[in-house]
Design an enzyme around this catalytic site. Structure first.
Site, PDB file in Angstrom:
ATOM      1  N   LEU A  78     -22.651  -1.808  -2.118  1.00 57.65           N
ATOM      2  CA  LEU A  78     -23.657  -2.170  -1.125  1.00 57.65           C
ATOM      3  C   LEU A  78     -24.171  -0.980  -0.314  1.00 57.65           C
ATOM      4  O   LEU A  78     -25.092  -1.127   0.485  1.00 57.65           O
ATOM      5  CB  LEU A  78     -23.100  -3.253  -0.187  1.00 57.65           C
ATOM      6  CG  LEU A  78     -22.963  -4.638  -0.845  1.00 57.65           C
ATOM      7  CD1 LEU A  78     -22.117  -5.576   0.010  1.00 57.65           C
ATOM      8  CD2 LEU A  78     -24.336  -5.247  -1.106  1.00 57.65           C
ATOM      9  N   TYR A 135       0.843  -1.190   0.000  1.00 56.22           N
ATOM     10  CA  TYR A 135       0.000   0.000   0.000  1.00 56.22           C
ATOM     11  C   TYR A 135       0.886   1.251   0.000  1.00 56.22           C
ATOM     12  O   TYR A 135       1.256   1.788   1.048  1.00 56.22           O
ATOM     13  CB  TYR A 135      -0.923   0.038   1.221  1.00 56.22           C
ATOM     14  CG  TYR A 135      -1.921  -1.098   1.307  1.00 56.22           C
ATOM     15  CD1 TYR A 135      -2.213  -1.905   0.209  1.00 56.22           C
ATOM     16  CD2 TYR A 135      -2.579  -1.376   2.504  1.00 56.22           C
ATOM     17  CE1 TYR A 135      -3.119  -2.949   0.289  1.00 56.22           C
ATOM     18  CE2 TYR A 135      -3.497  -2.414   2.589  1.00 56.22           C
ATOM     19  CZ  TYR A 135      -3.756  -3.202   1.488  1.00 56.22           C
ATOM     20  OH  TYR A 135      -4.667  -4.235   1.590  1.00 56.22           O
ATOM     21  N   GLY A 183     -25.682   1.393  -1.775  1.00 60.29           N
ATOM     22  CA  GLY A 183     -26.904   1.757  -2.487  1.00 60.29           C
ATOM     23  C   GLY A 183     -26.848   3.106  -3.171  1.00 60.29           C
ATOM     24  O   GLY A 183     -27.758   3.469  -3.919  1.00 60.29           O
ATOM     25  N   LYS A 184     -25.777   3.883  -2.954  1.00 58.57           N
ATOM     26  CA  LYS A 184     -25.745   5.240  -3.512  1.00 58.57           C
ATOM     27  C   LYS A 184     -25.663   5.238  -5.038  1.00 58.57           C
ATOM     28  O   LYS A 184     -26.184   6.152  -5.694  1.00 58.57           O
ATOM     29  CB  LYS A 184     -24.588   6.044  -2.909  1.00 58.57           C
ATOM     30  CG  LYS A 184     -23.187   5.532  -3.246  1.00 58.57           C
ATOM     31  CD  LYS A 184     -22.131   6.383  -2.567  1.00 58.57           C
ATOM     32  CE  LYS A 184     -20.716   5.884  -2.882  1.00 58.57           C
ATOM     33  NZ  LYS A 184     -19.686   6.709  -2.213  1.00 58.57           N
ATOM     34  N   SER A 198     -12.882  -5.893   1.047  1.00 61.03           N
ATOM     35  CA  SER A 198     -13.910  -5.444   0.105  1.00 61.03           C
ATOM     36  C   SER A 198     -15.307  -5.852   0.589  1.00 61.03           C
ATOM     37  O   SER A 198     -16.115  -6.375  -0.190  1.00 61.03           O
ATOM     38  CB  SER A 198     -13.644  -6.009  -1.296  1.00 61.03           C
ATOM     39  OG  SER A 198     -14.347  -5.295  -2.286  1.00 61.03           O
ATOM     40  N   PRO A 199     -15.623  -5.624   1.871  1.00 62.06           N
ATOM     41  CA  PRO A 199     -16.890  -6.093   2.425  1.00 62.06           C
ATOM     42  C   PRO A 199     -18.112  -5.353   1.902  1.00 62.06           C
ATOM     43  O   PRO A 199     -19.236  -5.817   2.075  1.00 62.06           O
ATOM     44  CB  PRO A 199     -16.722  -5.860   3.930  1.00 62.06           C
ATOM     45  CG  PRO A 199     -15.791  -4.698   4.018  1.00 62.06           C
ATOM     46  CD  PRO A 199     -14.816  -4.894   2.885  1.00 62.06           C
ATOM     47  N   GLN A 246     -16.654  -2.450  -2.886  1.00 66.05           N
ATOM     48  CA  GLN A 246     -16.184  -1.139  -3.353  1.00 66.05           C
ATOM     49  C   GLN A 246     -17.282  -0.080  -3.338  1.00 66.05           C
ATOM     50  O   GLN A 246     -17.302   0.820  -4.172  1.00 66.05           O
ATOM     51  CB  GLN A 246     -15.585  -1.257  -4.767  1.00 66.05           C
ATOM     52  CG  GLN A 246     -14.489  -2.287  -4.918  1.00 66.05           C
ATOM     53  CD  GLN A 246     -13.276  -1.999  -4.033  1.00 66.05           C
ATOM     54  OE1 GLN A 246     -13.039  -0.855  -3.676  1.00 66.05           O
ATOM     55  NE2 GLN A 246     -12.532  -3.025  -3.687  1.00 66.05           N
TER      56      GLN A 246
END
Length: 336
Positions: free
Chosen positions: A228, A74, A230-231, A221-222, A225
């Protein structure tokens, strides 16, 4: 429908991480986004201001998160360095006692690189204890056995506390644990991609093998990305504003958003009942659907992301709700 109450933050229960004595919060903070725009994978995220990083880490600590997951790759140590520096700036017991998980990058390297580079990891982390040292993937110029022998040496030298892996198959988990047992050690965790929109570990033996061996699953990645949340379903034009390569993923296309919409609608219904967000329902499902076996490491590039993360640990979905979400998730995945 009657609104459900959430628990107060003070009631947060820590969990034992797999075959270790570490007591961790169900959610840790994933720190990929602290890469400072450096390196190939660091360009996935925008460069964050130091003040934003400080607030994200502080909010996480105050909300009960007691561990942070970073990696050598990273930003080539930038994430480790920024994390350690930020914890030092914040100070106080919560920051001082924070648990650190980082990872060795195996590509084009042999097992000898593990012992040769550990002092650099410790330096970037400003001499902080590495509570969990993970092999970032199984793809190196060395066998699983050789890699585990090198990791065991670091434990024996007291350079690290515990050994974990990432992206290992069921067979590789078993082999890693077997070799560590020869040193009187155990494999502690396997960090894998896992969410309501990616449940492959439930079918390929990884989850079952982890449970059998007492190895914790750490889900990266729960939130797929951000899908989930919803936006993007509410405003598909937001996809165009995404920085980095994730905007090209199939899940962000119109067809992908249409496919996952029934799941988002289910998350939104539950979110309304609990007075939380779809993101928090998705995270709560993840850390409660398999007892205490699964941990998750959502990232946070904005302070409100960190606030959402910590609130996701302040309630618990019922068994019936978990089953309902699982059913809708499976229907969406079968529709691909």
């Amino acid at each position: 429908m009657e609104e459900k109450m959430v628990n107060v933050a003070g009631s947060l229960q820590l969990r034992k991480l797999g075959n270790s004595d570490l007591k961790l919060s169900p959610l840790g903070l994933g720190c990929w986004q602290f890469s400072n725009g450096k390196g190939i994978v660091g360009k996935f995220w925008p460069v964050l201001r130091r003040e934003d990083i400080r607030q994200i880490v502080h909010t996480s600590l105050e909300g009960g998160i007691n561990w942070f997951d970073t990696a050598e790759v990273y930003g080539g140590g930038q994430s480790e360095q920024l994390l350690a520096g930020t914890l030092n700036e914040i100070g106080g017991p919560l920051a001082e006692q924070a648990n650190i998980a980082t990872k060795w990058w195996p590509a084009f390297r042999t097992a000898g690189s593990i012992t040769a580079t550990i002092d650099e990891r410790i330096r970037y982390l400003d001499q902080r204890t590495i509570h969990l040292y993970q092999v970032h993937s199984p793809y190196s110029f060395a066998s699983v056995g050789s890699v585990m022998n090198a990791m065991a040496k670091l434990v024996e030298q007291e350079k690290i506390k515990y050994v974990g892996v990432s992206n290992f198959s069921a067979q590789q988990i078993r082999e890693a644990d077997r070799v560590l047992r020869e040193h009187g050690l155990r494999l502690v965790s396997n960090q894998v991609k896992y969410s309501l929109l990616d449940r492959r570990i439930e079918q390929n033996g990884i989850l079952d093998t982890a449970k059998e061996l007492g190895v914790a699953i750490i889900a990266y990645s729960p939130l797929m990305q951000g899908i989930l949340s919803g936006k993007f379903h509410k405003n598909p034009s937001l996809v165009k504003s995404i920085k980095g390569p994730r905007k090209w993923a199939a899940a962000f296309r119109d067809s992908g958003l249409r496919r996952s919409k029934p799941l988002i609608e289910t998350l939104e219904q539950l979110a309304q009942q609990y007075n939380v967000t779809p993101t928090q329902i998705a995270l709560n499902w993840l850390i409660n659907a398999h007892g205490e076996n699964v941990f998750a490491i959502p990232g946070a590039s904005k302070v409100h992301h960190a606030e959402e993360n910590v609130k996701a640990m302040q309630f618990t979905l019922t068994a019936g709700e978990i089953e309902m979400v699982s059913h809708v998730s499976n229907q969406v995945l079968r529709s691909k």
